[in-house]
Write a protein that holds these residues in place. Structure first.
Motif, PDB file in Angstrom:
ATOM      1  N   VAL A  62       0.830  -1.280   0.074  1.00 55.36           N
ATOM      2  CA  VAL A  62       0.171   0.062   0.039  1.00 55.36           C
ATOM      3  C   VAL A  62       0.841   1.242  -0.054  1.00 55.36           C
ATOM      4  N   ASP A  63       0.363   2.484  -0.420  1.00 55.05           N
ATOM      5  CA  ASP A  63       1.228   3.846  -0.239  1.00 55.05           C
ATOM      6  C   ASP A  63       1.005   3.974   1.184  1.00 55.05           C
ATOM      7  N   GLU A  64       1.643   5.247   1.382  1.00 58.03           N
ATOM      8  CA  GLU A  64       1.744   5.809   2.708  1.00 58.03           C
ATOM      9  C   GLU A  64       0.455   6.315   3.221  1.00 58.03           C
ATOM     10  N   ALA A  65      -0.462   6.905   2.326  1.00 63.75           N
ATOM     11  CA  ALA A  65      -1.607   7.549   2.364  1.00 63.75           C
ATOM     12  C   ALA A  65      -2.500   6.414   3.025  1.00 63.75           C
ATOM     13  N   GLU A  66      -2.530   5.155   2.302  1.00 61.27           N
ATOM     14  CA  GLU A  66      -3.343   4.210   2.703  1.00 61.27           C
ATOM     15  C   GLU A  66      -2.967   3.697   4.008  1.00 61.27           C
ATOM     16  N   PHE A  67      -1.761   3.535   4.254  1.00 64.71           N
ATOM     17  CA  PHE A  67      -1.183   2.908   5.551  1.00 64.71           C
ATOM     18  C   PHE A  67      -1.660   3.841   6.766  1.00 64.71           C
ATOM     19  N   ARG A  68      -1.541   5.064   6.286  1.00 69.92           N
ATOM     20  CA  ARG A  68      -2.204   6.171   7.506  1.00 69.92           C
ATOM     21  C   ARG A  68      -3.674   5.988   7.803  1.00 69.92           C
ATOM     22  N   ARG A  69      -4.301   5.709   6.795  1.00 71.90           N
ATOM     23  CA  ARG A  69      -5.695   5.508   6.820  1.00 71.90           C
ATOM     24  C   ARG A  69      -6.397   4.507   7.709  1.00 71.90           C
ATOM     25  N   ARG A  70      -5.108   3.371   7.421  1.00 76.89           N
ATOM     26  CA  ARG A  70      -5.479   1.945   8.204  1.00 76.89           C
ATOM     27  C   ARG A  70      -5.183   2.112   9.797  1.00 76.89           C
ATOM     28  N   ILE A  71      -4.093   2.994   9.865  1.00 74.65           N
ATOM     29  CA  ILE A  71      -3.590   3.195  11.288  1.00 74.65           C
ATOM     30  C   ILE A  71      -4.924   3.923  12.168  1.00 74.65           C
TER      31      ILE A  71
ATOM     32  N   GLN B 213      -8.026   3.861  11.297  1.00 72.27           N
ATOM     33  CA  GLN B 213      -8.946   2.823  11.385  1.00 72.27           C
ATOM     34  C   GLN B 213      -8.970   1.793  12.248  1.00 72.27           C
ATOM     35  N   ASN B 214      -7.774   1.961  13.201  1.00 70.77           N
ATOM     36  CA  ASN B 214      -7.292   0.896  14.131  1.00 70.77           C
ATOM     37  C   ASN B 214      -7.421  -0.661  13.503  1.00 70.77           C
ATOM     38  N   ASP B 215      -6.707  -0.696  12.170  1.00 75.12           N
ATOM     39  CA  ASP B 215      -6.661  -1.805  11.274  1.00 75.12           C
ATOM     40  C   ASP B 215      -5.732  -2.778  11.988  1.00 75.12           C
ATOM     41  N   PHE B 216      -4.719  -2.118  12.721  1.00 76.34           N
ATOM     42  CA  PHE B 216      -3.432  -2.728  12.818  1.00 76.34           C
ATOM     43  C   PHE B 216      -3.564  -3.254  14.240  1.00 76.34           C
ATOM     44  N   LEU B 217      -2.629  -4.677  14.527  1.00 74.04           N
ATOM     45  CA  LEU B 217      -2.499  -5.113  15.903  1.00 74.04           C
ATOM     46  C   LEU B 217      -1.245  -4.651  16.443  1.00 74.04           C
ATOM     47  N   GLU B 218      -0.310  -4.305  15.459  1.00 74.81           N
ATOM     48  CA  GLU B 218       0.947  -3.326  15.755  1.00 74.81           C
ATOM     49  C   GLU B 218       1.395  -2.966  14.467  1.00 74.81           C
ATOM     50  N   TYR B 219       2.379  -1.822  14.592  1.00 72.04           N
ATOM     51  CA  TYR B 219       2.828  -1.353  13.344  1.00 72.04           C
ATOM     52  C   TYR B 219       4.295  -0.517  13.740  1.00 72.04           C
ATOM     53  N   ALA B 220       4.930  -0.436  12.765  1.00 78.44           N
ATOM     54  CA  ALA B 220       6.308   0.002  13.071  1.00 78.44           C
ATOM     55  C   ALA B 220       7.062   0.377  11.760  1.00 78.44           C
ATOM     56  N   ASN B 221       7.929   1.115  11.867  1.00 81.49           N
ATOM     57  CA  ASN B 221       8.733   1.718  10.610  1.00 81.49           C
ATOM     58  C   ASN B 221      10.078   0.884  10.820  1.00 81.49           C
ATOM     59  N   VAL B 222      10.470   0.081   9.755  1.00 85.41           N
ATOM     60  CA  VAL B 222      11.461  -0.790   9.682  1.00 85.41           C
ATOM     61  C   VAL B 222      12.410  -0.463   8.565  1.00 85.41           C
TER      62      VAL B 222
ATOM     63  N   THR C  81       0.868  -5.435  11.296  1.00 88.40           N
ATOM     64  CA  THR C  81       0.025  -6.692  10.931  1.00 88.40           C
ATOM     65  C   THR C  81      -1.402  -6.524  10.994  1.00 88.40           C
ATOM     66  N   LEU C  82      -2.234  -6.999  10.052  1.00 85.37           N
ATOM     67  CA  LEU C  82      -3.711  -6.625  10.001  1.00 85.37           C
ATOM     68  C   LEU C  82      -4.332  -7.424  11.019  1.00 85.37           C
ATOM     69  N   ARG C  83      -5.026  -6.575  11.796  1.00 86.04           N
ATOM     70  CA  ARG C  83      -5.923  -7.251  13.024  1.00 86.04           C
ATOM     71  C   ARG C  83      -6.831  -8.214  12.778  1.00 86.04           C
ATOM     72  N   ARG C  84      -7.580  -7.803  11.606  1.00 82.75           N
ATOM     73  CA  ARG C  84      -8.869  -8.878  11.470  1.00 82.75           C
ATOM     74  C   ARG C  84      -8.564 -10.284  11.230  1.00 82.75           C
ATOM     75  N   PRO C  85      -7.624 -10.597   9.949  1.00 84.79           N
ATOM     76  CA  PRO C  85      -7.308 -12.111   9.952  1.00 84.79           C
ATOM     77  C   PRO C  85      -6.879 -12.871  11.080  1.00 84.79           C
ATOM     78  N   VAL C  86      -6.006 -12.083  12.013  1.00 87.69           N
ATOM     79  CA  VAL C  86      -5.245 -12.745  13.050  1.00 87.69           C
ATOM     80  C   VAL C  86      -6.536 -12.840  13.952  1.00 87.69           C
ATOM     81  N   GLU C  87      -7.293 -12.216  14.282  1.00 88.27           N
ATOM     82  CA  GLU C  87      -8.487 -12.292  15.200  1.00 88.27           C
ATOM     83  C   GLU C  87      -9.411 -13.605  14.640  1.00 88.27           C
ATOM     84  N   GLU C  88      -9.589 -13.604  13.333  1.00 80.65           N
ATOM     85  CA  GLU C  88     -10.548 -14.777  12.834  1.00 80.65           C
ATOM     86  C   GLU C  88      -9.655 -16.170  13.019  1.00 80.65           C
ATOM     87  N   ALA C  89      -8.317 -16.111  12.573  1.00 78.49           N
ATOM     88  CA  ALA C  89      -7.605 -17.362  12.747  1.00 78.49           C
ATOM     89  C   ALA C  89      -7.514 -18.040  14.176  1.00 78.49           C
TER      90      ALA C  89
END
Ligand code: 5GP
Length: 206
Positions: free
Chosen positions: A65-74, A76-85, A92-100
């Motif tokens: 994704v581009d940076e604007a999309e990444f920030r939008r997801r932050i 929306q609380n879409d991430f379990l965690e996030y960092a700049n590497v 990490t996308l929260r929803r698929p982890v929760e479902e699994a």
């Protein structure tokens, strides 16, 4: 009965969420691939702003994704965690982890130490594994052998490796610290650690 804690609105058995960190070149991806097959555990899906490489398949490990999309997801609380590497954003996308986890599957996160700290803080029942090189000289040798980086990039990776190791040791996120001397041994040690933790689960008190 396993000790169930809530992950968002779901319940998660202790020892089902595993996060693995370690410096670049330590052999983390190979270890994670082996673990995902042998446990078995599924890799979490991450979003990243880094450019796809030839071997990447969109939607398999990463959504690019581009940076604007990444920030939008932050937002929306879409991430379990996030960092700049290394200059790129990863989360990490929260929803698929929760479902699994809700479906009783084990989930593996291959994330950096800052992400590891966020997961450990938010989900104390998650298991942190940190992979260490036998020595910094050996890590240099592996990075050189990999042939991906220029010498100055290797030097930067080694500096970063020392910072990551110090950071990982400075808090208790990683209950398992394993030296990757030999791949089979490392995988076996981590599997043994996970089974030990899972078998020592305490029952829920009524
Ligand atoms: P690569 O770009 O080589 O696929 O990944 C580089 C590093 O980024 C990995 O070694 C891993 O430590 C970190 N990473 C990958 N995905 C995530 C993620 O979702 N969250 C965090 N915090 N780090 C990640």
């Amino acid at each position: 009965m396993r000790n169930l804690r809530s992950l968002g609105s779901r319940l998660m058995p202790s020892g089902s969420l595993i996060f693995i960190s370690g410096p670049s070149g330590v052999g983390k991806s190979t270890v994670c691939l082996r673990l995902s097959r042998e446990l078995p555990a599924e890799f979490a899906l991450s979003a990243t702003t880094r450019k796809p490489k030839a071997q990447d398949q969109h939607g398999k490990r990463y959504e690019f994704v581009d940076e604007a999309e990444f920030r939008r997801r932050i937002d929306q609380n879409d991430f379990l965690e996030y960092a700049n590497v290394f200059g790129n954003w990863y989360g990490t996308l929260r929803r698929p982890v929760e479902e699994a986890l809700a479906a009783g599957r084990m989930v593996l996160l291959e994330i950096d130490v800052h992400g590891g700290r966020q997961v450990a803080t938010a989900f104390p029942e998650a298991l942190g594994v940190f992979i260490l090189p036998p020595s910094l000289d050996e890590l240099r040798r592996r990075l050189e052998h990999r042939g991906r980086d220029e010498p100055e990039v290797i030097n930067r990776r080694l500096d970063e490796a020392q910072r990551e190791i110090e950071f990982a040791r400075s808090f208790n996120a990683y209950r398992c610290m394993v030296v990757n001397e030999n791949l089979d041994q490392t995988v076996n040690d981590i599997r043994a650690f996970i089974s030990r933790v899972r078998s020592h689960d305490t029952p829920i008190k009524p």
